[in-house]
Design a protein around this motif. Structure first.
Motif, PDB file in Angstrom:
ATOM      1  N   SER A   1       6.203  70.574 -35.900  1.00 55.73           N
ATOM      2  CA  SER A   1       6.853  70.099 -37.124  1.00 55.73           C
ATOM      3  C   SER A   1       6.255  68.823 -37.695  1.00 55.73           C
ATOM      4  O   SER A   1       6.599  68.429 -38.795  1.00 55.73           O
ATOM      5  N   VAL A   2       5.404  68.145 -36.934  1.00 55.76           N
ATOM      6  CA  VAL A   2       4.849  66.887 -37.431  1.00 55.76           C
ATOM      7  C   VAL A   2       3.337  67.006 -37.662  1.00 55.76           C
ATOM      8  O   VAL A   2       2.845  66.819 -38.777  1.00 55.76           O
ATOM      9  N   LEU A   3       2.626  67.385 -36.606  1.00 54.50           N
ATOM     10  CA  LEU A   3       1.162  67.414 -36.672  1.00 54.50           C
ATOM     11  C   LEU A   3       0.615  68.304 -37.800  1.00 54.50           C
ATOM     12  O   LEU A   3      -0.290  67.876 -38.526  1.00 54.50           O
ATOM     13  N   PRO A   4       1.149  69.530 -37.982  1.00 52.50           N
ATOM     14  CA  PRO A   4       0.584  70.366 -39.055  1.00 52.50           C
ATOM     15  C   PRO A   4       0.654  69.687 -40.424  1.00 52.50           C
ATOM     16  O   PRO A   4      -0.220  69.872 -41.259  1.00 52.50           O
ATOM     17  N   HIS A   5       1.703  68.885 -40.637  1.00 51.34           N
ATOM     18  CA  HIS A   5       1.874  68.257 -41.943  1.00 51.34           C
ATOM     19  C   HIS A   5       1.091  66.954 -42.058  1.00 51.34           C
ATOM     20  O   HIS A   5       0.963  66.392 -43.138  1.00 51.34           O
ATOM     21  N   ALA A   6       0.590  66.464 -40.925  1.00 47.95           N
ATOM     22  CA  ALA A   6      -0.200  65.229 -40.957  1.00 47.95           C
ATOM     23  C   ALA A   6      -1.690  65.529 -41.029  1.00 47.95           C
ATOM     24  O   ALA A   6      -2.503  64.637 -41.278  1.00 47.95           O
ATOM     25  N   LEU A   7      -2.069  66.796 -40.837  1.00 48.61           N
ATOM     26  CA  LEU A   7      -3.491  67.140 -40.759  1.00 48.61           C
ATOM     27  C   LEU A   7      -4.325  66.703 -41.963  1.00 48.61           C
ATOM     28  O   LEU A   7      -5.420  66.166 -41.784  1.00 48.61           O
ATOM     29  N   PRO A   8      -3.843  66.907 -43.211  1.00 46.46           N
ATOM     30  CA  PRO A   8      -4.671  66.476 -44.345  1.00 46.46           C
ATOM     31  C   PRO A   8      -5.029  64.999 -44.271  1.00 46.46           C
ATOM     32  O   PRO A   8      -6.185  64.621 -44.489  1.00 46.46           O
ATOM     33  N   GLY A   9      -4.063  64.168 -43.926  1.00 44.89           N
ATOM     34  CA  GLY A   9      -4.315  62.729 -43.822  1.00 44.89           C
ATOM     35  C   GLY A   9      -5.272  62.406 -42.691  1.00 44.89           C
ATOM     36  O   GLY A   9      -6.135  61.534 -42.811  1.00 44.89           O
ATOM     37  N   ILE A  10      -5.118  63.124 -41.579  1.00 44.79           N
ATOM     38  CA  ILE A  10      -6.012  62.905 -40.441  1.00 44.79           C
ATOM     39  C   ILE A  10      -7.441  63.267 -40.839  1.00 44.79           C
ATOM     40  O   ILE A  10      -8.392  62.575 -40.487  1.00 44.79           O
ATOM     41  N   LEU A  11      -7.580  64.349 -41.601  1.00 46.17           N
ATOM     42  CA  LEU A  11      -8.916  64.765 -42.028  1.00 46.17           C
ATOM     43  C   LEU A  11      -9.546  63.747 -42.979  1.00 46.17           C
ATOM     44  O   LEU A  11     -10.757  63.539 -42.951  1.00 46.17           O
ATOM     45  N   THR A  12      -8.717  63.098 -43.789  1.00 47.37           N
ATOM     46  CA  THR A  12      -9.249  62.052 -44.665  1.00 47.37           C
ATOM     47  C   THR A  12      -9.892  60.955 -43.830  1.00 47.37           C
ATOM     48  O   THR A  12     -11.000  60.487 -44.135  1.00 47.37           O
ATOM     49  N   GLY A  13      -9.204  60.548 -42.770  1.00 49.40           N
ATOM     50  CA  GLY A  13      -9.753  59.539 -41.871  1.00 49.40           C
ATOM     51  C   GLY A  13     -11.053  60.012 -41.239  1.00 49.40           C
ATOM     52  O   GLY A  13     -12.010  59.253 -41.092  1.00 49.40           O
ATOM     53  N   THR A  14     -11.078  61.294 -40.879  1.00 41.98           N
ATOM     54  CA  THR A  14     -12.277  61.854 -40.262  1.00 41.98           C
ATOM     55  C   THR A  14     -13.456  61.836 -41.233  1.00 41.98           C
ATOM     56  O   THR A  14     -14.589  61.539 -40.850  1.00 41.98           O
ATOM     57  N   ILE A  15     -13.168  62.145 -42.491  1.00 41.87           N
ATOM     58  CA  ILE A  15     -14.218  62.117 -43.511  1.00 41.87           C
ATOM     59  C   ILE A  15     -14.843  60.730 -43.588  1.00 41.87           C
ATOM     60  O   ILE A  15     -16.066  60.569 -43.570  1.00 41.87           O
ATOM     61  N   LEU A  16     -13.986  59.718 -43.637  1.00 44.79           N
ATOM     62  CA  LEU A  16     -14.494  58.344 -43.692  1.00 44.79           C
ATOM     63  C   LEU A  16     -15.328  58.035 -42.456  1.00 44.79           C
ATOM     64  O   LEU A  16     -16.376  57.394 -42.535  1.00 44.79           O
ATOM     65  N   GLY A  17     -14.847  58.515 -41.307  1.00 42.83           N
ATOM     66  CA  GLY A  17     -15.557  58.282 -40.060  1.00 42.83           C
ATOM     67  C   GLY A  17     -16.923  58.942 -40.052  1.00 42.83           C
ATOM     68  O   GLY A  17     -17.917  58.343 -39.622  1.00 42.83           O
TER      69      GLY A  17
END
Lengths: 255, 284
Positions: B184-200
């Motif tokens: 219920s939490v992680l699936p909805h946080a994935l887009p934001g996590i991917l944004t961080g990954t892009i920057l990385g």
């Protein structure tokens, strides 16, 4: 009111709760019987919701919450001798505002059973169908089970939340002002459902709507400032209350 | 007050703000244009797929492209799981006390550490202490540590932005805490996590200092065969052919820069596409 052999479902003894240093429930002793609709009325800040959230330990999530006293469910202390996941499976809660998860209608209802280890598709389908029928939503959604739950109306969403709880096969359903955001027709549907549910489940209903308590309640408790003022048969509370404060509240003189 | 006056002020303000924006965008456009203009001539199939020849004055830059891809993949493979799990702990499990506040502050500060310091750290711990030698493993881990704070911070923000009601509903249905986070939490946080990954990814691909002591080779006549081999990498190769080796044609230098730039943009594009796939599902 039939008084034949009423079993006590929830037995609450000397309950005191605090948020930080602010006491929210004071010295509450009360019993809820199996298969009744137990309604709780009272003005804001009277401890009604705190009481409900203590029964399935959702209060555990609030930082600074403290609780003293005992709450027995079928004679088992839920804070000492009951693991919290299976407690919440037995004691479901419907919140004031509909809270669908951002999933399809099907996945919303299958969420609970899946978490409890049911993965078989046809078993899940059976549970979803049964739960939707029980909450009178099946006919309205049977053709779009796999569309987003957010496309439903407010009243439908609230009934979806009820189906979601029925799907985990609870024993007690807590309703926390479940119709405060609904129109009169949706409200009537939810009330109708409760009256049928009590054959199978124990229902505790917190409501700001005094008339609602009188329509569906078997017994009613009046809370004020974290204290139980009076509890008794709903008819009696509404026709001949013992306490002056109860009478003032239900006749709308304060609150 | 004078209405005309107000209108003049409005015009000046909007002109000034527009001017500042142009001033910021202009250098980017100019840099891109110059690199494209001077580098495009060098880009051909051989340049992208062949080994360097004749003291790097001819041939291609394939080993450097491959090396950078290896390093970025290795860094993300290491930093993404570690960073996301750390963020989950900080947001969902850690109590808000003195210790967790110190940890959060430390992570934010790590993002500001100069990259050459990460390079020295990698040399000390991975190359020498763990005896990985100057290798892909040491370089990827060093880059991974460098992008960890970016990924942790983005993941924390993504997790915190998931509505609390999702957690409460899930828990109230009898799900455990980990089930709640997982479903219920992680699936909805994935887009934001991917944004961080892009920057990385962008940072890991472009930095020179962290790989200088830990992995990068001046010139290698063969491709790496294991994670304990050295590799060439685009940013270091660019430095080498621009300052260390005489007689490299200008178009080769700008071509290399263009390849590095395109590589980062393509990696970002990939992550952006993945993110938009997840975003479509996001409805609340």
């Amino acid at each position: 009111m039939e008084t034949k052999s009423q079993t006590i479902k929830f037995n609450i003894q000397q309950l005191n709760t605090w948020y930080g240093n602010v006491q929210s429930i004071k010295d509450l002793t009360i019993q809820v019987y199996a298969n009744e609709i137990f309604t709780i009325i009272g003005p804001a800040n009277s401890g009604k919701s705190t009481f409900l959230n203590s029964l399935n330990r959702l209060n555990d999530l609030t930082p600074g919450f403290k609780l003293d006293g005992t709450i027995l469910l079928d004679n088992v202390d839920i804070y000492k001798h009951h693991d919290v996941e299976s407690l919440r499976k037995r004691v479901g809660i419907v919140f004031a505002l509909p809270t669908p998860l951002p999933l399809s209608i099907f996945d919303n209802i299958a969420y609970g059973p899946r978490m409890h280890g049911i993965t078989n598709k046809s078993t899940l389908m059976g549970i979803v169908e049964k739960s939707l029928i029980e909450s009178y939503l099946w006919d309205e959604v049977k053709d779009r089970l796999h569309t987003s739950a957010f496309n439903l109306s407010g009243g439908q969403q609230q009934r979806l939340c009820i189906s979601r709880i029925l799907a985990v096969n609870p024993e007690v359903i807590l309703f926390d002002e479940p119709t405060s955001g609904l129109d009169p027709i949706s409200t009537a549907k939810v009330e109708e459902a409760m009256l049928i549910f009590k054959k199978k489940y124990t229902i505790i209903l917190v409501t700001n709507n005094v008339a609602q308590a009188s329509r569906v309640g078997d017994r009613t408790a009046f809370f004020l400032m974290g204290k139980l003022i009076e509890v008794g048969d709903t008819k009696k509370i509404f026709t001949a209350p013992h306490e002056k404060q109860t009478e003032d509240y239900i006749t709308g003189k304060f609150g | 007050m004078n209405l005309k006056n107000v209108k003049t002020q409005e015009k000046i303000a909007s002109a000034l703000l527009f001017g500042c924006t142009v001033l910021v965008v202009l250098p980017v456009v100019i840099i891109l244009a110059i690199i494209l203009y001077k580098g495009i001539a060098a880009i051909n199939w051989e340049f992208l797929t062949a080994m360097p020849k004749k003291g790097m004055t001819q041939g291609g830059i394939f080993p450097a492209i491959l090396g950078t891809l290896y390093l970025v993949a290795g860094a993300v493979l290491f930093a993404l799981p570690l960073g996301v799990l750390t963020a989950i702990y900080l947001v969902e499990y850690a109590k808000n006390n003195y210790l967790s506040r110190i940890i959060k502050l430390a992570i934010v500060n790590l993002a500001g550490v100069p990259s050459v310091v990460y390079g020295l750290f990698g040399l000390g711990i991975f190359v020498i202490f763990f005896q990985f030698g100057v290798s892909i493993l040491a370089g990827a881990l060093t880059l991974g540590i460098m992008i960890l704070p970016v990924i942790i911070t983005a993941s924390r923000e993504a997790l915190e932005s998931v509505p609390q009601s999702f957690r409460i509903v899930s828990l109230s249905l009898g799900a455990s805490k980990w089930q709640t986070i997982r479903h219920s939490v992680l699936p909805h946080a994935l887009p934001g996590i991917l944004t961080g990954t892009i920057l990385g990814i962008g940072r890991a691909a472009g930095e020179t200092a962290p790989i200088l002591f830990t992995v990068a080779a001046f010139y290698l006549p063969h491709l790496p065969t294991s994670i304990f081999d050295q590799v060439m990498a685009l940013p270091y190769h660019l430095y080498v052919i621009s300052t260390q080796v005489p007689g490299i044609p200008e178009s080769t230098r700008y071509g290399t820069a263009l390849v590095l730039l395109s590589l980062v943009l393509m990696l970002n594009l990939f992550a952006i596409i993945v993110r938009s796939k997840f975003r479509k599902k996001k409805k609340w």
